[in-house]
Design an enzyme around this catalytic site. Structure first.
Site, PDB file in Angstrom:
ATOM      1  N   ASN A  37       0.832  -1.199   0.000  1.00  0.00           N
ATOM      2  CA  ASN A  37       0.000   0.000   0.000  1.00  0.00           C
ATOM      3  C   ASN A  37       0.871   1.255   0.000  1.00  0.00           C
ATOM      4  O   ASN A  37       1.637   1.424  -0.974  1.00  0.00           O
ATOM      5  CB  ASN A  37      -1.139  -0.039   1.029  1.00  0.00           C
ATOM      6  CG  ASN A  37      -0.775  -0.287   2.469  1.00  0.00           C
ATOM      7  OD1 ASN A  37      -0.201  -1.297   2.804  1.00  0.00           O
ATOM      8  ND2 ASN A  37      -1.135   0.630   3.339  1.00  0.00           N
ATOM      9  N   ASP A  38       0.825   2.111   0.994  1.00  0.00           N
ATOM     10  CA  ASP A  38       1.387   3.460   0.877  1.00  0.00           C
ATOM     11  C   ASP A  38       2.883   3.513   0.526  1.00  0.00           C
ATOM     12  O   ASP A  38       3.672   2.737   1.070  1.00  0.00           O
ATOM     13  CB  ASP A  38       1.272   4.199   2.218  1.00  0.00           C
ATOM     14  CG  ASP A  38      -0.047   3.986   2.918  1.00  0.00           C
ATOM     15  OD1 ASP A  38      -0.978   3.450   2.326  1.00  0.00           O
ATOM     16  OD2 ASP A  38      -0.132   4.375   4.101  1.00  0.00           O
ATOM     17  N   SER A  99       2.926   3.623   8.203  1.00  0.00           N
ATOM     18  CA  SER A  99       3.563   4.648   7.368  1.00  0.00           C
ATOM     19  C   SER A  99       4.381   5.683   8.129  1.00  0.00           C
ATOM     20  O   SER A  99       4.145   5.959   9.303  1.00  0.00           O
ATOM     21  CB  SER A  99       2.504   5.352   6.531  1.00  0.00           C
ATOM     22  OG  SER A  99       2.090   4.473   5.519  1.00  0.00           O
ATOM     23  N   ARG A 158      -1.245   8.653  13.457  1.00  0.00           N
ATOM     24  CA  ARG A 158      -0.287   7.931  12.611  1.00  0.00           C
ATOM     25  C   ARG A 158       0.254   8.757  11.436  1.00  0.00           C
ATOM     26  O   ARG A 158      -0.281   9.772  11.073  1.00  0.00           O
ATOM     27  CB  ARG A 158      -0.925   6.652  12.069  1.00  0.00           C
ATOM     28  CG  ARG A 158      -2.209   6.838  11.302  1.00  0.00           C
ATOM     29  CD  ARG A 158      -2.739   5.459  10.865  1.00  0.00           C
ATOM     30  NE  ARG A 158      -3.994   5.563  10.158  1.00  0.00           N
ATOM     31  CZ  ARG A 158      -5.189   5.518  10.732  1.00  0.00           C
ATOM     32  NH1 ARG A 158      -5.280   5.381  12.050  1.00  0.00           N
ATOM     33  NH2 ARG A 158      -6.289   5.624  10.013  1.00  0.00           N
TER      34      ARG A 158
END
Ligand code: DQQ
Length: 488
Positions: A37-38, A99, A158
């Site tokens: 993902n990120d 992240s 986060r």
């Protein structure tokens, strides 16, 4: 991943095993296999670009999140490097290394990331080549949201993003106030270890729906400095499973307060999410985002991989303080055979296939004459009989560009909803589309100021036709360029 391939297979073996998947992009970065993902930790280090990313080495699903790692000299070709961060049993990131960003701390490469659960801020320092990472014993360096939010943020805290100003470190981090809206929190530090909470830099209002809804929680914040203007970019959640889109606000950051002046959805289409932006050594603001899957979990389990990185995109501040977006010119290095057309016109209710042009890995640059793009556009991934096709159509009355996907695939396990991009052309302004097609990925940049990204999964191997379409009126193309794109 094919069942025959062991988990211990090398990156190269994994890539080889998936190379023939017709949906797997060829010139966008994605991991050797499994889940991504990120983008994280973007940094240029000793001249090389480093791209870290949220990665699950254990399968194509979001879980046991590690930081994958790749490096590039040219922004185009990437080299797989060993996994950078893995959850430490018994540590504050035991349930995942979520992240974060990378900082050059006076010559010491340092990752500032989210440990879960609960969500906390952790550090890791790197070896000279960025290949080995050490987590200090004093992790976490921030153990949770500030006291005033402890009972109101639901533990959402986060995605730290750090920059340096006035000889000190500043950090923004995503959060929320339950029932109220998303939050970007501002912190300050001298050493990356001891952090002082300042205040919210921006607050959302969950009850305010216009001109775009900013959801219930904000994640993955970025702060960009354009000199006398700054920009905040972050991603907006409706719920933790409904990830909406990245948004931006430009304005002024003065005395640690941000005054937004203008804002918008940064990339439309509900596919591009959680972008991160880095400042390259040459001053450019370079952005990558996660292109989510548009097919069922069952389909990506079968495929053995899920998630792909967007093309590298340069962001700029336009004279009206909106953000401009364009794929980086370095991508031209991938161009192969090309075709150039000028002055092509098409009458109402017709379409025309480009006789020589076919492909599922293409770059297209189309400039439509201002007054003659009524209900027309381009056809991509078209089968010879038209059973499968994807249409990119401009609708002047609605002032929007639409990617029509209801015929993009015969597979009913894929999303076939249309997706659209609002774009208002000034009188006499041409519609200029720059399109990157990479198998299941479509990214459309319109007039240098707007972007629409989506995924398509044609099921027929002959869905490779390219054409023009005039539906509600006449269309006239000033020029059209198409290039085949090479695999990276
Ligand atoms: N993905 C990460 C989080 C972030 C979210 C977890 C955004 O840190 O908030 O994989 O997609």
């Amino acid at each position: 991943m094919p069942a025959t391939l062991p988990k211990t297979a090398s990156f190269q073996e994994k890539r080889r095993a998936l190379a023939h998947d017709p949906h797997r992009p060829a010139y966008h970065f994605l991991p050797p296999a499994n889940w991504m993902n990120d983008p994280n930790g973007l940094i240029q280090w000793q001249g090389q670009f480093h791209l870290f990313y949220q990665y699950n080495p254990n399968g194509p699903f979001h879980g046991t999140i590690h930081w994958g790692h790749a490096a590039s000299e040219d922004l185009v070709h990437w080299r797989d490097l060993p996994i950078a961060l893995a959850p430490t049993p018994g540590g504050p990131d035991e349930e995942g290394c979520w992240s974060g960003c990378a900082v050059n701390d006076d010559g010491v490469p340092t990752l500032v990331y989210t440990g879960v659960s609960p969500q906390v801020v952790c550090l890791a320092t790197g070896s000279d080549e960025l290949l080995a990472w050490t987590k200090p014993a004093h992790n976490p360096v921030i153990a949770g949201p500030p006291p005033e939010l402890e009972h109101r943020s639901g533990g959402h805290f986060r995605d730290p993003y750090v920059w340096r100003a006035d000889g000190r470190y500043y950090m923004v981090i995503g959060s929320k106030e339950e029932g109220v809206g998303g939050l970007i929190l501002l912190y300050r530090s001298d050493d990356l270890v001891n952090w002082e909470y300042l205040h919210p830099l921006l607050r959302g209002d969950v009850n305010d729906s216009g001109p775009f809804w900013t959801g219930t929680m904000w994640e993955c914040p970025n702060l960009l400095d354009f000199g006398d203007r700054q920009a905040l970019i972050f991603s907006v959640q409706a719920t933790h499973t409904d990830l909406l889109y990245p948004v931006y606000y430009t304005g002024r950051l003065q005395d640690h307060r941000f005054t937004p002046e203008t804002g918008n959805i940064l990339v439309h289409g509900h596919c591009f999410y959680a972008p991160q932006v880095m400042r390259a050594d040459d001053g450019r603001h370079l952005m990558w985002g996660w292109l989510k899957e548009g097919r069922s979990p069952q389909r990506y389990h079968e495929a053995g991989w899920a998630g792909v990185m967007s093309a590298p995109i340069e962001l700029s501040l336009r004279p009206d303080n909106t953000l401009g977006l364009a794929p980086v010119p370095e991508l031209k290095a991938l161009r192969g055979r090309g075709w150039h057309y000028e002055g092509v016109g098409l009458n109402l209710g017709s379409f025309e296939l480009l006789a020589d042009v076919q492909g599922d890995c293409l770059e297209l640059a189309a400039v439509f004459e201002a007054d003659e793009v009524a209900g027309g556009g381009l056809l991509l991934r078209r089968s010879p009989d038209g059973e499968e096709q994807t249409r990119i159509v401009y609708q002047p009355a609605q002032k929007r560009l639409v990617i029509e996907r209801e015929q993009s695939s015969l597979d009913d396990e894929v999303d076939r909803q249309p997706c659209s991009l609002p774009i208002d052309l000034a009188p006499g302004e041409h519609l200029s589309l720059h399109i990157l097609l990479d198998r299941s990925v479509i990214e459309v940049f319109a007039n240098g100021r707007a972007c629409l990204a989506t995924r398509v999964y044609p099921s027929r191997s002959d869905s490779v036709g390219v054409g023009l379409l005039a539906r509600d009126g006449r269309i006239r193309l000033k020029s059209l360029d198409v290039w085949e794109m090479k695999s990276i």
